[in-house]
Every structure is written in C-alpha cells, then in structure tokens.
Scaffold this motif. Structure first.
Motif, PDB file in Angstrom:
ATOM      1  N   ALA A 121       0.853  -1.194   0.000  1.00 21.91           N
ATOM      2  CA  ALA A 121       0.000   0.000   0.000  1.00 21.91           C
ATOM      3  C   ALA A 121       0.882   1.235   0.000  1.00 21.91           C
ATOM      4  N   THR A 122       0.444   2.259  -0.711  1.00 23.41           N
ATOM      5  CA  THR A 122       1.122   3.545  -0.693  1.00 23.41           C
ATOM      6  C   THR A 122       0.823   4.212   0.640  1.00 23.41           C
ATOM      7  N   ASP A 155      -6.467  -5.699   5.881  1.00 19.65           N
ATOM      8  CA  ASP A 155      -7.360  -4.608   5.528  1.00 19.65           C
ATOM      9  C   ASP A 155      -6.797  -3.279   6.036  1.00 19.65           C
ATOM     10  N   VAL A 156      -6.542  -2.372   5.114  1.00 24.46           N
ATOM     11  CA  VAL A 156      -5.956  -1.080   5.457  1.00 24.46           C
ATOM     12  C   VAL A 156      -6.856  -0.298   6.408  1.00 24.46           C
ATOM     13  N   LEU A 157      -8.158  -0.347   6.217  1.00 25.38           N
ATOM     14  CA  LEU A 157      -9.076   0.407   7.085  1.00 25.38           C
ATOM     15  C   LEU A 157      -9.038  -0.088   8.526  1.00 25.38           C
ATOM     16  N   SER A 158      -8.941  -1.407   8.709  1.00 26.95           N
ATOM     17  CA  SER A 158      -8.847  -1.955  10.070  1.00 26.95           C
ATOM     18  C   SER A 158      -7.552  -1.500  10.731  1.00 26.95           C
ATOM     19  N   ILE A 159      -6.461  -1.544   9.975  1.00 26.24           N
ATOM     20  CA  ILE A 159      -5.163  -1.129  10.513  1.00 26.24           C
ATOM     21  C   ILE A 159      -5.205   0.360  10.851  1.00 26.24           C
ATOM     22  N   LYS A 160      -5.793   1.153   9.961  1.00 22.83           N
ATOM     23  CA  LYS A 160      -5.908   2.602  10.200  1.00 22.83           C
ATOM     24  C   LYS A 160      -6.664   2.866  11.497  1.00 22.83           C
ATOM     25  N   HIS A 161      -7.766   2.159  11.695  1.00 18.35           N
ATOM     26  CA  HIS A 161      -8.564   2.320  12.916  1.00 18.35           C
ATOM     27  C   HIS A 161      -7.734   1.969  14.156  1.00 18.35           C
TER      28      HIS A 161
END
Length: 173
Positions: A121-122, A155-161
């Motif tokens: 991911a960027t 999942d990028v969104l889970s990691i972001k959270h």
C-alpha cells in the motif's frame, strides 16, 4: 539545473546553491563547518560504516535477506506498480503525492507475502511512522521485540482504525 538548499545557520531561511552550506550573509561559517565534517569523517571511517552494516542493517540472515530484497529490481517493479495502482495517494490518510510503499503485513512477520502486490500500500511518512509503531505492538516486530502470534490484518481500514486508536491511547497517557 542548479540544486539549492537552505542555509545551515539557525533561523536563516536563505537558499544556497550547492555545494555551499551557508548563504552570503553567514559564509564565514563555511570553512569551520567543512573542517568539522572532515574531522568527523576521519574519526568515523570504515569501522563506523562496518558497525552500521553488520550490527544494524545486516544484523542477522533475515535482515540481510530483507535488505537485499529492497535493493532488487523485483522490488522496484512492485513498488512502481503499487504507486501507480494507488495513484500516489496514501491509503491510510488520503494525502496525495505519497511516494513510500509499505507492506501491509510486515515481511519481518510473514516473509512469504513480501512479493505480493496485494500486500503493498502507498503510505505517507507520517502514517508510515504510526504504522511502524503499531506493528511493534501488534506483531512484535522491530529490534528487541518478541514476535507475537497475532492475527494478520490485510485490511488497510482496520489497521488505520487500530493505529489511530493506539495513537489516541498514547496521547492520553
């Protein structure tokens, strides 16, 4: 085309053309600065570089292999594909012109995913620092940490959270 950098004098924001380090106003410091750099280089010669390469960068076979992977043409190709796929936009915060590509699941945790495009991911510098700190806690990666048996998050969104939750917990402490 000439290259420029800021004057090294604290508080001075004048631009200086390479190879100089100080603007016209502060040029009297140039000779002293160059002498200090040469003195440092003499005392931090081959032994310093050798220590960095053997104890930090290539401290074991795994780290050596990771370092070699990041120098390979395969990585360069994958990195370019990920940047173009993500349009140079950080996948964690949405900042444009991000040029760093990160493994979603770190290769230190699962090296089988190192050459999978869907594991890349960027990411911008700020998010990369936060994610690295989060990985140290979640996966136990990094110098001196014990690897944990954690669930791999893809999942990028889970990691972001979870990164933001970790950041907020740190700021409250």
């Amino acid at each position: 085309m000439p290259r420029y950098r800021r004057c090294r004098q604290p508080g001075c924001h004048a631009m200086v053309q390479f190879p100089n380090h100080y603007c016209v106003k502060h040029f009297e410091h140039e000779a002293e600065y160059l002498a200090n750099r040469q003195r440092w280089a003499r005392t931090h010669g081959k032994q310093y570089q050798h220590k960095y390469n053997t104890q930090t960068r290539n401290r074991n076979a795994t780290k050596h292999d990771q370092y070699q992977f990041y120098r390979s043409s395969q990585w360069q190709r994958l990195r370019k594909q990920a940047l173009e796929r993500d349009y140079y936009i950080c996948q964690y915060c949405g900042q444009p012109n991000s040029k760093t590509v990160d493994h979603i699941v770190p290769i230190e945790y699962d090296d089988k995913l190192k050459d999978h495009l869907d594991n890349l991911a960027t990411i911008c510098r700020k998010c990369h620092r936060l994610k690295t700190d989060w990985e140290h806690l979640w996966y136990g990666t990094g110098i001196g940490n014990q690897r944990k048996q954690a669930t791999e998050l893809h999942d990028v969104l889970s990691i972001k959270h979870l990164m933001n939750k970790n950041k907020n917990n740190d700021s409250e402490s």
